[in-house]
Design an enzyme around this catalytic site. Structure first.
Site, PDB file in Angstrom:
ATOM      1  N   PRO A  13       0.844  -1.208   0.000  1.00 46.84           N
ATOM      2  CA  PRO A  13       0.000   0.000   0.000  1.00 46.84           C
ATOM      3  C   PRO A  13       0.878   1.256   0.000  1.00 46.84           C
ATOM      4  O   PRO A  13       1.876   1.317   0.730  1.00 46.84           O
ATOM      5  CB  PRO A  13      -0.816  -0.128   1.281  1.00 46.84           C
ATOM      6  CG  PRO A  13      -0.848  -1.592   1.573  1.00 46.84           C
ATOM      7  CD  PRO A  13       0.487  -2.113   1.095  1.00 46.84           C
ATOM      8  N   LEU A  15       0.512   4.259   1.070  1.00 45.08           N
ATOM      9  CA  LEU A  15       0.619   4.980   2.345  1.00 45.08           C
ATOM     10  C   LEU A  15       0.740   3.968   3.476  1.00 45.08           C
ATOM     11  O   LEU A  15       0.004   2.973   3.519  1.00 45.08           O
ATOM     12  CB  LEU A  15      -0.610   5.859   2.588  1.00 45.08           C
ATOM     13  CG  LEU A  15      -0.739   7.101   1.717  1.00 45.08           C
ATOM     14  CD1 LEU A  15      -2.027   7.845   2.066  1.00 45.08           C
ATOM     15  CD2 LEU A  15       0.468   8.033   1.887  1.00 45.08           C
ATOM     16  N   GLY A  16       1.656   4.244   4.367  1.00 47.14           N
ATOM     17  CA  GLY A  16       1.832   3.369   5.517  1.00 47.14           C
ATOM     18  C   GLY A  16       1.915   4.199   6.785  1.00 47.14           C
ATOM     19  O   GLY A  16       2.018   5.433   6.729  1.00 47.14           O
ATOM     20  N   LEU A  17       1.910   3.523   7.905  1.00 47.52           N
ATOM     21  CA  LEU A  17       2.032   4.209   9.190  1.00 47.52           C
ATOM     22  C   LEU A  17       3.491   4.233   9.614  1.00 47.52           C
ATOM     23  O   LEU A  17       4.108   3.183   9.778  1.00 47.52           O
ATOM     24  CB  LEU A  17       1.201   3.476  10.262  1.00 47.52           C
ATOM     25  CG  LEU A  17       1.352   4.062  11.672  1.00 47.52           C
ATOM     26  CD1 LEU A  17       0.699   5.439  11.767  1.00 47.52           C
ATOM     27  CD2 LEU A  17       0.753   3.120  12.713  1.00 47.52           C
ATOM     28  N   GLY A  18       4.039   5.432   9.809  1.00 51.98           N
ATOM     29  CA  GLY A  18       5.384   5.554  10.359  1.00 51.98           C
ATOM     30  C   GLY A  18       5.338   5.389  11.866  1.00 51.98           C
ATOM     31  O   GLY A  18       4.397   5.857  12.518  1.00 51.98           O
ATOM     32  N   ASP A  43       5.405   0.710   9.039  1.00 49.03           N
ATOM     33  CA  ASP A  43       6.850   0.849   8.916  1.00 49.03           C
ATOM     34  C   ASP A  43       7.465   0.851  10.309  1.00 49.03           C
ATOM     35  O   ASP A  43       7.176   1.734  11.116  1.00 49.03           O
ATOM     36  CB  ASP A  43       7.214   2.144   8.189  1.00 49.03           C
ATOM     37  CG  ASP A  43       8.702   2.207   7.966  1.00 49.03           C
ATOM     38  OD1 ASP A  43       9.180   1.560   7.006  1.00 49.03           O
ATOM     39  OD2 ASP A  43       9.414   2.857   8.769  1.00 49.03           O
ATOM     40  N   TYR A  48      13.769   1.898  16.751  1.00 50.96           N
ATOM     41  CA  TYR A  48      12.692   2.731  17.322  1.00 50.96           C
ATOM     42  C   TYR A  48      12.315   2.227  18.714  1.00 50.96           C
ATOM     43  O   TYR A  48      11.612   2.910  19.452  1.00 50.96           O
ATOM     44  CB  TYR A  48      11.457   2.749  16.407  1.00 50.96           C
ATOM     45  CG  TYR A  48      11.710   3.217  14.992  1.00 50.96           C
ATOM     46  CD1 TYR A  48      12.832   3.980  14.676  1.00 50.96           C
ATOM     47  CD2 TYR A  48      10.829   2.891  13.960  1.00 50.96           C
ATOM     48  CE1 TYR A  48      13.069   4.394  13.366  1.00 50.96           C
ATOM     49  CE2 TYR A  48      11.056   3.310  12.654  1.00 50.96           C
ATOM     50  CZ  TYR A  48      12.177   4.050  12.363  1.00 50.96           C
ATOM     51  OH  TYR A  48      12.401   4.452  11.071  1.00 50.96           O
ATOM     52  N   LYS A  77      13.735  -2.874   9.901  1.00 50.33           N
ATOM     53  CA  LYS A  77      15.075  -2.475   9.440  1.00 50.33           C
ATOM     54  C   LYS A  77      16.173  -3.022  10.355  1.00 50.33           C
ATOM     55  O   LYS A  77      16.014  -3.029  11.583  1.00 50.33           O
ATOM     56  CB  LYS A  77      15.174  -0.937   9.404  1.00 50.33           C
ATOM     57  CG  LYS A  77      13.987  -0.286   8.708  1.00 50.33           C
ATOM     58  CD  LYS A  77      14.117   1.204   8.536  1.00 50.33           C
ATOM     59  CE  LYS A  77      12.797   1.805   8.094  1.00 50.33           C
ATOM     60  NZ  LYS A  77      11.886   2.129   9.204  1.00 50.33           N
ATOM     61  N   HIS A 110      19.179  -0.240   7.510  1.00 59.01           N
ATOM     62  CA  HIS A 110      18.659   1.058   7.944  1.00 59.01           C
ATOM     63  C   HIS A 110      19.529   2.231   7.502  1.00 59.01           C
ATOM     64  O   HIS A 110      19.023   3.267   7.081  1.00 59.01           O
ATOM     65  CB  HIS A 110      18.512   1.051   9.476  1.00 59.01           C
ATOM     66  CG  HIS A 110      17.511   2.024   9.999  1.00 59.01           C
ATOM     67  ND1 HIS A 110      16.765   1.799  11.120  1.00 59.01           N
ATOM     68  CD2 HIS A 110      17.125   3.238   9.551  1.00 59.01           C
ATOM     69  CE1 HIS A 110      15.959   2.828  11.333  1.00 59.01           C
ATOM     70  NE2 HIS A 110      16.172   3.716  10.398  1.00 59.01           N
TER      71      HIS A 110
END
Ligand code: A2P
Length: 319
Positions: A13, A15-18, A43, A48, A77, A110
């Site tokens: 898709p 658009l994804g969610l960061g 993502d 993170y 990543k 990354h």
């Protein structure tokens, strides 16, 4: 929702969610709200340090029947401390354990930057290991083995210049399918876009909204605020859309994916609805004039005194 097609016709898709900067305690609820709103692309990244909470949220989404694993596209990543081939498998295994998944759709290197195993960030420049000492080609071979092992479906990189991508394409058996880089109207990267189009490499735009919630230490005092740019707000008014939607519609119009971060349910929905905003040629021509090669994520944290990396060698650009 438009998708980008990968080998074997897998579709990501657009658009994804960061999830960078989504705090522990917030990110799980954001993932659940995003999936409920219709997001099907997440993502993530080990660095993170919120993948375990995302995994718990995913488990709940699957259990509640909100979505099935096969309907989701999940990217993560490899962090800089795990470039040595012997560390690649354990790094993805940790990510999979945290996310409570048995495969990733996409796994990226990354940064083209290397740190000693177990050291997440450098304390001094001397901590960093040069790519000549730990070549990307060797890391990539270990990444390729992940495909054979069935723990991820596609491979890519992040923060790679065209020069580094070209070098990787030369040695790769499984070619990189995507480069995730900072992209927005102040950093349009037309040469990169042309290169990737010519080499069948997709681009994902990180910081598509200008990454206003970065730590202050990474911000320049006079940095431009993309969401308040007068050209962007004017185009937004024209479409009865929001500035964020214009920025995301611009990414989509160029055929690039984008991963806006939000933990706010209203803004999550707003960002997803950007897929329905169609910019005109006039809009695109106006946005083209906003390019100023401005990086919100400068990479200067890898180019500290004594580091084998400089901004010039990191981005393969002269200052
Ligand atoms: P929040 O999480 O409170 O919504 P980027 O994706 O470029 O890194 O930008 C993330 C920043 O943009 C966060 O501060 C996020 O805040 C904010 N943001 C996300 N969506 C929107 C939106 N639709 N309008 C305004 N700000 C947004």
């Amino acid at each position: 929702m438009q998708t980008l097609e990968f080998r074997d016709h897998d579709a990501m898709p657009i658009l994804g969610l960061g999830t960078w900067k989504s705090s522990p305690g917030e990110v799980g609820a954001a993932v659940k709200a995003a999936i409920a709103a219709g997001y099907r692309h997440l993502d993530c990244a080990a660095i993170y340090r919120n993948e375990a909470e995302i995994g718990q949220a995913l488990r709940e989404c699957f259990a509640e029947g909100l979505v099935q694993r096969e309907e989701l596209w999940v990217t993560s990543k490899l962090w800089n401390d795990s470039h040595r081939p012997e560390h690649v498998r354990s790094a993805i295994d940790q990510t999979l354990a945290d996310l409570q998944l048995d495969y990733l759709d996409l796994y990226l290197i990354h940064w083209p930057v290397c740190l000693p195993h177990g050291q997440l960030l450098p304390e001094t420049g001397e901590d960093l290991i040069a790519l000549e000492e730990q070549p990307i080609a060797d890391t990539w071979q270990a990444m390729e083995a992940l495909i054979t092992a069935g723990v991820c479906r596609h491979l890519g990189v992040s923060n790679f210049s065209t020069k580094k991508l070209a070098a990787l394409c030369e040695v790769a058996t499984v070619p990189p399918e995507l480069n995730q880089i900072e992209l927005h109207p102040h950093l349009q990267q037309a040469v990169m876009l042309d290169f990737c189009t010519a080499h069948n490499i997709h681009l994902t735009a990180y910081s598509p909204l200008g990454s206003g919630d970065r730590p202050d230490a990474f911000k320049a005092a006079d940095e431009p605020v993309l969401l308040e740019n007068p050209t962007i707000t004017m185009i937004a008014d024209r479409h009865q859309a929001t500035p964020a939607q214009v920025l995301l519609a611009w990414a989509i119009a160029r055929g690039t994916a984008a991963i806006p971060k939000s933990t706010n349910p209203d803004r999550l929905a707003e960002n997803l609805a950007a897929a329905d905003v169609r910019l005109t040629e006039t809009d695109l021509a106006e946005i083209a004039t906003l390019d100023r090669h401005y990086r919100y994520v400068s990479g200067s944290f890898w180019a500290m005194d004594g580091s084998p990396y400089s901004l010039e060698t990191l981005w393969d650009e002269t200052a």
